[in-house]
Write a protein that holds these residues in place. Sequence first.
Motif, PDB file in Angstrom:
ATOM      1  N   PRO A  59     -14.870  29.718 -92.821  1.00 29.33           N
ATOM      2  CA  PRO A  59     -15.329  31.087 -92.608  1.00 29.33           C
ATOM      3  C   PRO A  59     -16.676  31.428 -93.252  1.00 29.33           C
ATOM      4  CG  PRO A  59     -13.601  31.047 -94.263  1.00 29.33           C
ATOM      5  CD  PRO A  59     -13.733  29.647 -93.739  1.00 29.33           C
ATOM      6  N   ASP A  60     -17.133  30.648 -94.240  1.00 27.78           N
ATOM      7  CA  ASP A  60     -18.355  31.085 -94.919  1.00 27.78           C
ATOM      8  C   ASP A  60     -19.214  29.974 -95.513  1.00 27.78           C
ATOM      9  OD1 ASP A  60     -16.546  30.504 -96.968  1.00 27.78           O
ATOM     10  OD2 ASP A  60     -16.277  32.595 -97.516  1.00 27.78           O
ATOM     11  N   ASN A  64     -22.948  28.649 -94.010  1.00 24.29           N
ATOM     12  CA  ASN A  64     -24.101  28.995 -94.844  1.00 24.29           C
ATOM     13  C   ASN A  64     -24.887  27.734 -95.226  1.00 24.29           C
ATOM     14  OD1 ASN A  64     -25.703  30.917 -96.542  1.00 24.29           O
ATOM     15  ND2 ASN A  64     -24.988  29.495 -98.111  1.00 24.29           N
TER      16      ASN A  64
END
Length: 186
Positions: A59-60, A64
């Motif tokens: 999710p992140d 990133n």
Amino acid sequence: MTLSACGGPAPDVPAEEPPLAGATIGGEFELTDSKGETVRWGDFEGKYRIVYFGFAYCPDICPNDMSQLARGLKTLEASNADKVAMIQPMFITVDPERDTPEVVGEFVSAFSDKFIGLTGSQEQVKAAADTFRVYYERGEDLDNGQYLMNHSNIAYLFGPSGEPLATLPTDLGADAVAAEIDKWVN
């Protein structure tokens, strides 16, 4: 020749050794790319390699880090396209259960067409992760029936013979990634 402040020649300064010189990280693997073709570490002989392990449903952190790597390469490409042409960036999944060849292909293409996405059987992925000293395990189950993967998130830079050179500072942003790549890719 470099001149010192007193006008004489500066002493020869030995070239800085890469931070991961001599480390036992990386090496042979056999995985599958987004086209379903077998890919081996040795296929990239003569190219610098960026290797990042993660999972497409992250999710992140993985998105990133992949974004910082892609933006770092794009930043460097603006000033030195020849240098970037010598690099093969790759994403290797730690979640082969969900990350099929198609899924890893879609995932990496969201960041850059320079990346290749790699997956394989559970055994192949474990062997690759072990070779690159990457920790991973299935994490918590989510309410929607999905799950997370716990894993180390290190982007490695390897030389053209497959030797480990440095880690890339994705946590410091694209400019820092570009500077680190530029420092070691000759």
